[in-house]
Write a protein that holds these residues in place. Structure first.
Motif, PDB file in Angstrom:
ATOM      1  N   LYS A  32      -2.210  45.200  -8.396  1.00  0.00           N
ATOM      2  CA  LYS A  32      -0.984  44.637  -8.943  1.00  0.00           C
ATOM      3  C   LYS A  32      -1.178  43.159  -9.242  1.00  0.00           C
ATOM      4  CE  LYS A  32       3.931  43.895  -7.988  1.00  0.00           C
ATOM      5  NZ  LYS A  32       5.031  44.039  -6.998  1.00  0.00           N
ATOM      6  N   THR A  33      -0.934  42.789 -10.481  1.00  0.00           N
ATOM      7  CA  THR A  33      -1.095  41.400 -10.902  1.00  0.00           C
ATOM      8  C   THR A  33       0.280  40.799 -11.167  1.00  0.00           C
ATOM      9  OG1 THR A  33      -3.223  41.944 -11.935  1.00  0.00           O
ATOM     10  CG2 THR A  33      -2.197  39.867 -12.573  1.00  0.00           C
ATOM     11  N   ALA A  34       0.592  39.715 -10.453  1.00  0.00           N
ATOM     12  CA  ALA A  34       1.892  39.055 -10.592  1.00  0.00           C
ATOM     13  C   ALA A  34       1.697  37.542 -10.588  1.00  0.00           C
ATOM     14  CB  ALA A  34       2.836  39.491  -9.471  1.00  0.00           C
ATOM     15  N   PHE A  35       0.806  37.078 -11.476  1.00  0.00           N
ATOM     16  CA  PHE A  35       0.550  35.652 -11.563  1.00  0.00           C
ATOM     17  C   PHE A  35       1.792  34.926 -12.092  1.00  0.00           C
ATOM     18  CE2 PHE A  35      -4.128  36.775 -12.687  1.00  0.00           C
ATOM     19  CZ  PHE A  35      -4.342  37.173 -11.382  1.00  0.00           C
ATOM     20  N   LYS A  36       1.877  33.625 -11.788  1.00  0.00           N
ATOM     21  CA  LYS A  36       2.969  32.800 -12.279  1.00  0.00           C
ATOM     22  C   LYS A  36       2.413  31.618 -13.061  1.00  0.00           C
ATOM     23  CE  LYS A  36       6.073  33.926  -8.427  1.00  0.00           C
ATOM     24  NZ  LYS A  36       6.850  33.373  -7.284  1.00  0.00           N
ATOM     25  N   LYS A  37       3.149  31.213 -14.095  1.00  0.00           N
ATOM     26  CA  LYS A  37       2.742  30.040 -14.857  1.00  0.00           C
ATOM     27  C   LYS A  37       2.625  28.839 -13.928  1.00  0.00           C
ATOM     28  CE  LYS A  37       3.975  27.240 -18.902  1.00  0.00           C
ATOM     29  NZ  LYS A  37       4.934  27.059 -20.023  1.00  0.00           N
ATOM     30  N   GLY A  38       1.508  28.144 -14.023  1.00  0.00           N
ATOM     31  CA  GLY A  38       1.276  27.001 -13.146  1.00  0.00           C
ATOM     32  C   GLY A  38       0.412  27.325 -11.935  1.00  0.00           C
ATOM     33  N   GLN A  56     -47.528  37.997  -6.787  1.00  0.00           N
ATOM     34  CA  GLN A  56     -46.914  36.666  -6.846  1.00  0.00           C
ATOM     35  C   GLN A  56     -46.184  36.292  -5.558  1.00  0.00           C
ATOM     36  OE1 GLN A  56     -44.892  35.638 -10.506  1.00  0.00           O
ATOM     37  NE2 GLN A  56     -45.799  37.379 -11.550  1.00  0.00           N
ATOM     38  N   GLY A  57     -46.084  37.200  -4.615  1.00  0.00           N
ATOM     39  CA  GLY A  57     -45.445  36.887  -3.341  1.00  0.00           C
ATOM     40  C   GLY A  57     -43.929  36.887  -3.418  1.00  0.00           C
ATOM     41  N   GLU A  58     -43.316  36.273  -2.419  1.00  0.00           N
ATOM     42  CA  GLU A  58     -41.860  36.265  -2.275  1.00  0.00           C
ATOM     43  C   GLU A  58     -41.284  34.930  -2.731  1.00  0.00           C
ATOM     44  OE1 GLU A  58     -39.533  36.128   1.684  1.00  0.00           O
ATOM     45  OE2 GLU A  58     -39.655  38.269   1.197  1.00  0.00           O
ATOM     46  N   THR A  59     -40.165  35.002  -3.449  1.00  0.00           N
ATOM     47  CA  THR A  59     -39.506  33.800  -3.952  1.00  0.00           C
ATOM     48  C   THR A  59     -38.025  33.869  -3.610  1.00  0.00           C
ATOM     49  OG1 THR A  59     -41.056  33.777  -5.814  1.00  0.00           O
ATOM     50  CG2 THR A  59     -39.143  32.348  -5.976  1.00  0.00           C
ATOM     51  N   LYS A  60     -37.466  32.721  -3.219  1.00  0.00           N
ATOM     52  CA  LYS A  60     -36.057  32.669  -2.853  1.00  0.00           C
ATOM     53  C   LYS A  60     -35.333  31.600  -3.667  1.00  0.00           C
ATOM     54  CE  LYS A  60     -36.859  34.101   1.960  1.00  0.00           C
ATOM     55  NZ  LYS A  60     -36.648  33.757   3.383  1.00  0.00           N
ATOM     56  N   GLY A  61     -34.065  31.835  -3.871  1.00  0.00           N
ATOM     57  CA  GLY A  61     -33.237  30.859  -4.561  1.00  0.00           C
ATOM     58  C   GLY A  61     -31.780  31.125  -4.283  1.00  0.00           C
ATOM     59  N   SER A  62     -30.961  30.124  -4.469  1.00  0.00           N
ATOM     60  CA  SER A  62     -29.530  30.297  -4.254  1.00  0.00           C
ATOM     61  C   SER A  62     -28.749  29.368  -5.178  1.00  0.00           C
ATOM     62  CB  SER A  62     -29.146  30.019  -2.794  1.00  0.00           C
ATOM     63  OG  SER A  62     -29.400  28.665  -2.465  1.00  0.00           O
ATOM     64  N   ALA A  63     -27.504  29.729  -5.402  1.00  0.00           N
ATOM     65  CA  ALA A  63     -26.619  28.916  -6.234  1.00  0.00           C
ATOM     66  C   ALA A  63     -25.235  28.893  -5.615  1.00  0.00           C
ATOM     67  CB  ALA A  63     -26.553  29.478  -7.651  1.00  0.00           C
ATOM     68  N   THR A  64     -24.555  27.778  -5.782  1.00  0.00           N
ATOM     69  CA  THR A  64     -23.166  27.644  -5.343  1.00  0.00           C
ATOM     70  C   THR A  64     -22.333  27.252  -6.551  1.00  0.00           C
ATOM     71  OG1 THR A  64     -23.814  26.955  -3.117  1.00  0.00           O
ATOM     72  CG2 THR A  64     -21.568  26.457  -3.808  1.00  0.00           C
ATOM     73  N   VAL A  65     -21.315  28.064  -6.830  1.00  0.00           N
ATOM     74  CA  VAL A  65     -20.458  27.839  -7.992  1.00  0.00           C
ATOM     75  C   VAL A  65     -19.038  27.537  -7.510  1.00  0.00           C
ATOM     76  CG1 VAL A  65     -19.614  28.773 -10.178  1.00  0.00           C
ATOM     77  CG2 VAL A  65     -21.841  29.521  -9.271  1.00  0.00           C
ATOM     78  N   LEU A  66     -18.502  26.403  -7.928  1.00  0.00           N
ATOM     79  CA  LEU A  66     -17.104  26.068  -7.670  1.00  0.00           C
ATOM     80  C   LEU A  66     -16.340  26.257  -8.978  1.00  0.00           C
ATOM     81  CD1 LEU A  66     -17.429  22.817  -5.501  1.00  0.00           C
ATOM     82  CD2 LEU A  66     -17.246  25.188  -4.749  1.00  0.00           C
ATOM     83  N   SER A  67     -15.238  27.005  -8.928  1.00  0.00           N
ATOM     84  CA  SER A  67     -14.498  27.307 -10.150  1.00  0.00           C
ATOM     85  C   SER A  67     -12.994  27.175  -9.929  1.00  0.00           C
ATOM     86  CB  SER A  67     -14.831  28.721 -10.643  1.00  0.00           C
ATOM     87  OG  SER A  67     -14.556  29.684  -9.641  1.00  0.00           O
ATOM     88  N   THR A  68     -12.287  26.950 -11.027  1.00  0.00           N
ATOM     89  CA  THR A  68     -10.830  26.817 -10.985  1.00  0.00           C
ATOM     90  C   THR A  68     -10.205  27.714 -12.049  1.00  0.00           C
ATOM     91  OG1 THR A  68     -10.972  24.505 -10.258  1.00  0.00           O
ATOM     92  CG2 THR A  68      -8.868  25.235 -11.180  1.00  0.00           C
ATOM     93  N   TYR A  69      -9.179  28.460 -11.649  1.00  0.00           N
ATOM     94  CA  TYR A  69      -8.427  29.317 -12.562  1.00  0.00           C
ATOM     95  C   TYR A  69      -6.989  28.790 -12.613  1.00  0.00           C
ATOM     96  CZ  TYR A  69     -12.321  32.594 -12.237  1.00  0.00           C
ATOM     97  OH  TYR A  69     -13.566  33.176 -12.291  1.00  0.00           O
ATOM     98  N   THR A  70      -6.507  28.505 -13.823  1.00  0.00           N
ATOM     99  CA  THR A  70      -5.166  27.947 -14.004  1.00  0.00           C
ATOM    100  C   THR A  70      -4.381  28.807 -14.976  1.00  0.00           C
ATOM    101  OG1 THR A  70      -6.045  25.702 -13.678  1.00  0.00           O
ATOM    102  CG2 THR A  70      -3.848  25.904 -14.652  1.00  0.00           C
ATOM    103  N   VAL A  71      -3.192  29.254 -14.561  1.00  0.00           N
ATOM    104  CA  VAL A  71      -2.343  30.062 -15.436  1.00  0.00           C
ATOM    105  C   VAL A  71      -1.582  29.121 -16.356  1.00  0.00           C
ATOM    106  CG1 VAL A  71      -0.473  31.745 -15.572  1.00  0.00           C
ATOM    107  CG2 VAL A  71      -2.134  31.869 -13.699  1.00  0.00           C
ATOM    108  N   ALA A  74       2.697  32.620 -19.084  1.00  0.00           N
ATOM    109  CA  ALA A  74       3.008  33.938 -18.530  1.00  0.00           C
ATOM    110  C   ALA A  74       4.152  34.538 -19.321  1.00  0.00           C
ATOM    111  CB  ALA A  74       3.389  33.830 -17.053  1.00  0.00           C
ATOM    112  N   GLY A  75       4.034  35.821 -19.621  1.00  0.00           N
ATOM    113  CA  GLY A  75       5.075  36.532 -20.366  1.00  0.00           C
ATOM    114  C   GLY A  75       4.740  38.005 -20.284  1.00  0.00           C
ATOM    115  N   ASN A  76       4.447  38.619 -21.410  1.00  0.00           N
ATOM    116  CA  ASN A  76       3.950  39.987 -21.413  1.00  0.00           C
ATOM    117  C   ASN A  76       2.433  39.941 -21.274  1.00  0.00           C
ATOM    118  OD1 ASN A  76       3.926  42.782 -21.602  1.00  0.00           O
ATOM    119  ND2 ASN A  76       3.734  42.745 -23.837  1.00  0.00           N
ATOM    120  N   GLY A  77       1.984  39.414 -20.143  1.00  0.00           N
ATOM    121  CA  GLY A  77       0.579  39.121 -19.911  1.00  0.00           C
ATOM    122  C   GLY A  77       0.437  37.664 -19.519  1.00  0.00           C
ATOM    123  N   TRP A  78      -0.802  37.182 -19.482  1.00  0.00           N
ATOM    124  CA  TRP A  78      -1.041  35.818 -19.026  1.00  0.00           C
ATOM    125  C   TRP A  78      -2.140  35.152 -19.856  1.00  0.00           C
ATOM    126  CZ3 TRP A  78      -0.423  40.060 -15.965  1.00  0.00           C
ATOM    127  CH2 TRP A  78       0.654  40.053 -15.071  1.00  0.00           C
TER     128      TRP A  78
END
Length: 315
Positions: A32-38, A56-71, A74-78
């Motif tokens: 159920k999606t009920a997002f609000k404007k703002g 080639q042996g073993e290889t390691k790596g990592s990443a950190t992602v910071l993200s922002t979602y802003t509505v 909003a109406g008949n969808g978003w």
């Protein structure tokens, strides 16, 4: 093509196969999606990779992602803005670049995507797709130039000019939508979920067959939890066809007879099957925003052993 260069190329192919893990967070019940404007939601995602490649042996790596979602509306969808605030890596840079879809995330730092969601919360469009694709192209081209500068031997297997053309071919609105639908925190919103009913699906640009099953439950706080289990055990012929398809897709200088020749050597070493297993658990707030997610997978392909884990948390 020599056996050594075959493995150099296969390393790139194997890394691209591992992207399927990121794509395993989606697809009766609907979140159920009920997002609000703002509405503003900030997330931190960590991606950890461990790759063991023959010779080639073993290889390691990592990443950190910071993200922002802003509505934004909003109406008949978003209308939702998806922005990557930062993308930081540790360990092997090439592994992270291949596994974490670095070009896409870095592009969203430069140009946030404006997503259109329907009344169920399903992502139907990217309003500024042309701008996002242009930013992605810039990042991808810079990445290719850097890779060929560091490893000029790759030119013997995949000429840089062909790699550039293939990147251009992949930069389409459909592929951008696919990335967002599978890699964003909105991957399950608006999708029909049939708990306990196994279903077949094709992953990673229709290259890998998997059988998946969803389950839906409530946690101790009454929040909805969606678990997904997927596994694949492709036959030798299917893996061989997959390798041929990927080499052609990437512009490699190799024909079918060369693959057949190398395949015999791989078969002697017991390296011609693919096995895959993945588990993902996603927890949602009552308004449909993802609260947390944890994924893990293990893949064995052409002798390589790939382990991947990821976590996403609402900040």
């Amino acid at each position: 093509m020599g056996f050594f260069y075959f493995f150099i190329f296969m390393k790139k192919t194997i890394l691209s196969l591992a992207l399927l893990v990121i794509a395993m967070t989606a697809s009766a019940q609907t979140i159920k999606t009920a997002f609000k404007k703002g509405d503003v939601r900030k997330y931190e995602t960590t991606l950890d990779f461990n790759v063991g490649v023959p010779m080639q042996g073993e290889t390691k790596g990592s990443a950190t992602v910071l993200s922002t979602y802003t509505v934004k509306d909003a109406g008949n969808g978003w209308t939702v803005e998806m922005k990557v605030d930062s993308f930081a890596t540790t360990g092997n840079e090439e592994i992270v670049s291949q596994f974490a879809q670095e070009s896409n995330f870095k592009a969203l730092q430069k140009t946030p995507a404006i997503l259109k969601l329907d009344a169920k919360g399903y992502v139907t469009d990217v309003a500024n797709a042309d701008n996002v694709l242009a930013a992605t192209a810039e990042v991808a081209i810079n990445s290719i130039n850097e890779m060929y500068s560091k490893h000029p031997e790759i030119e013997k297997v995949v000429p840089k000019s062909k790699a550039m053309l293939k990147v251009n071919d992949e930069l389409t609105k459909d592929n951008l939508l696919k990335f967002i639908r599978e890699s964003s925190v909105l991957s399950l919103n608006g999708k029909d979920i049939k708990p306990g009913e196994p279903f077949d699906e094709m992953l990673l640009d229709d290259m890998l067959k998997a059988k998946s099953t969803f389950s839906v439950s409530k946690d101790a706080n009454g929040l909805t939890v969606v678990d997904k289990k997927s596994e694949s055990n492709m036959s030798e012929d299917e893996v061989k066809a997959l390798v041929k398809k990927q080499i052609t897709k990437m512009g490699g200088n190799v024909d079918a007879s060369q693959i057949d020749q190398m395949w015999g050597q791989l078969k002697m070493m017991g390296m011609t099957n693919l096995e895959f297993g993945s588990n993902t658990s996603s927890t949602f707030s009552p308004d449909g925003w993802l609260k947390s997610e944890a994924s893990s997978s293990s893949t064995t392909v052409v002798g390589a052993k790939i382990k991947f884990t990821s976590t996403t948390t609402l900040k």
